[in-house]
Design an enzyme around this catalytic site. Sequence first.
Site, mmCIF file in Angstrom:
data_model
loop_
_atom_site.group_PDB
_atom_site.id
_atom_site.type_symbol
_atom_site.label_atom_id
_atom_site.label_comp_id
_atom_site.label_asym_id
_atom_site.label_seq_id
_atom_site.Cartn_x
_atom_site.Cartn_y
_atom_site.Cartn_z
ATOM 1 N N ASP A 127 0.679 -1.312 -0.180
ATOM 2 C CA ASP A 127 0.078 0.087 -0.123
ATOM 3 C C ASP A 127 0.951 1.251 0.078
ATOM 4 O OD1 ASP A 127 -2.244 -1.568 -0.233
ATOM 5 O OD2 ASP A 127 -2.465 -1.354 2.101
ATOM 6 N N HIS A 145 -9.571 -1.721 -2.574
ATOM 7 C CA HIS A 145 -8.559 -1.771 -3.419
ATOM 8 C C HIS A 145 -8.725 -2.767 -4.435
ATOM 9 C CE1 HIS A 145 -5.582 -0.609 -0.164
ATOM 10 N NE2 HIS A 145 -6.452 0.320 -0.297
ATOM 11 N N ASP A 162 -6.900 -4.882 -5.875
ATOM 12 C CA ASP A 162 -6.205 -6.264 -5.521
ATOM 13 C C ASP A 162 -7.142 -7.116 -4.598
ATOM 14 O OD1 ASP A 162 -5.877 -5.130 -3.149
ATOM 15 O OD2 ASP A 162 -3.725 -5.424 -3.203
ATOM 16 N N CYS A 165 -1.051 -7.583 -0.248
ATOM 17 C CA CYS A 165 -1.043 -6.441 0.569
ATOM 18 C C CYS A 165 0.171 -6.091 1.336
ATOM 19 C CB CYS A 165 -2.526 -6.515 1.451
ATOM 20 S SG CYS A 165 -3.972 -6.334 0.812
#
Length: 694
Positions: A378, A499, A501, A676
């Site tokens: 991030d 997000h 992802d 992440c």
Amino acid sequence: MFQETTSPSNFPFSLKSKGPWDYQRTCRMDTEHRQSVLHVVGTSLKANLNRTAPPNSRFFSVKCTPSVQYIINPPPQEESHLSPVPLNGNSALSFSMKHASESENDNKLSVCYYGKDKELLGRAVMYLTAIEISLDVDADRDGIVEKNNPNKKSWKWGPNGHGAILLVNCDSESTYNKMPDTTKNRISKVSDLKDMSLMVLRTKGPAKLPEGYKLTMHISQGDAENVRVFRPKSPEVATNFLDKVFSNFVQDYPLVLSQENLSKEVPYLGGLADMNFYVEGLRFPDMNFDGLVTINLSLLEPISEGLPETPIFTDKVVFRVAPWIMTPNTLDPVEVFVCSMRDNVQFLKGMKSLISKNNLKLKVCYEYQNRGDRWMQDELEFGYIDSPHHQFPVVLDSPRDGKLKDFPYENLLGPDFGYVTRLAYNENVSSLDSFGNLEVSPPVTVNGKEYPLGRIIIGVAFPTAIKGRNMTKVVQDFLRAQKVQEPIALFSDWLYVGHVDEFMTFVPSPDRKGFRLLLASPDAGYKLFRGLYNDGHGQAKLFEGLKGQKPVTVEEILGDKHLQAENNYVQSCIDWNRDVLKRELGLDDDDIIDLPILFKMVVAKDEFRAVAYYPDMVNMIVLGKNLGIPKPFGPQVNGCCALEAEMCSLMEGLGLKCMFIDDFASYHQLLGEVHCGSNVRRKPFDFKWWNLKL
């Protein structure tokens, strides 16, 4: 002595011919004073003969030394050029020299004026000194600065394009008290020169310019914040002891152009000489900067003492600043980055085992560096910049600015490792500004348009949302301004973290387009669980054996109507994104694999948003053919996790190997997963961005 000629050999040019006649400078003939004129080879001088002729002039004739060539307009009617030519209001003389002079005033041109009876009324004499001047760059992008490339003054994309390339000098040659080299107005080490583009001033002519003439280099006020120019100190200047002691440092490379110096005189070395200049990019393309920079060189002529000089010749070159380029999962990994925490020992153990299969180096950010922030993905995104002469990685630092905020600057910035960030001064930074919300596709072709560097993918609020979260405009503007990876906006604000992802990724494949798009799919999850139930495994449990977790049976999941309604909503959000990705990436359904992943809704600021029900397998790390996948702790069937088995079945058909990493307590319960908590620097594309067809 001058040998003048009036032979017809001086008339080989038509007025429509190309060459020196395309670049004309107006001058004046003077019958009262002898003139000395500096002429630039490759251009021409043009004089109106009637304007300064003596009163009552009716005819004229021209004589010159052999190195001077000229044409008369209108062309004389007589075949012989030895007799005087009729003078009229439009009579003009264009002339030039083919070669540089060896000494000052070594050529001459004269015009004689005659009256009605062809009596001599006056004579204008012009002594000429010719020099060659060219400001040169690598306009054909082959790593060589060629002389006077005709395309150096413009920039064109594509394999048949042209124009020089400039790198933003955003690394740091200093490893102590470091800062990006763009923040310094000096060259601290000679190694810094490789980050800059070479520009060469080439001259040929007499030992010195005629008195009062000078060369100046200049840039516009607008370009001054985007570029700086340095040059080596002239050998005759660097003679004192201190200059020798500090050899290879700033004393040897004085600053020529900058925000403080828009124009500066540069030396004329005399004879046949080249002078190198080093051009440094200061800013990446952005909303208010298209990436193009122009540098000018002018020859100035003195008019009279106390009056400003006037430009008589200008050459220019155009650079484009190299864009920041992201790297997709299909490119080979170079380094893997993770954080070490007190509670992620199992996670680190799994990551070390995974990267050992690729013979990669694991770079661990320890607690004294991460200060409790484990979300390596991030905080930053890896990319690179490229030119024909040099290439290096550049980290893009997120405006998220968690406790990892110093890591990209303090630990990554260094020699041949650049740094760039975008600060959101007047915008609210949200979770969508974390770079788990920034991905890039592999290369694709969409409706005949090629994207050989892929397309950037970001998540934003749904177009109809009134109070949705969005990635800050300053970051979106930066990404779009790079041009080479045209961004796609997906709807990700339906997620608690928000997000992209969390519901998508790309993996390499040996067939079709060279990759597959993996999408989280609640429908695929329910299909898998219904199949287990129908096969008599309704009592198989998820989360079995996990400390602090209540096991849930397949039957309980299928019987939870509220959970199914929530997943129907999630599936509709993912399907909306699926359609966007198919359209924007030119994908077919066969290019997409649905992964069995369920979600649940939680309340965030009085709004319902989704999180993964069990570890989100799409949030994986891709290292070549090896995948590091969050261990889902799914229902156990015949001693195996049914979710892991399904994942292996889907991936192994592509030649990919699955390794499941336990991130449940250390990441999943904190609303993140393997991707992440990790980051990967990858090799750059073989494709050169300047060959892109825009």
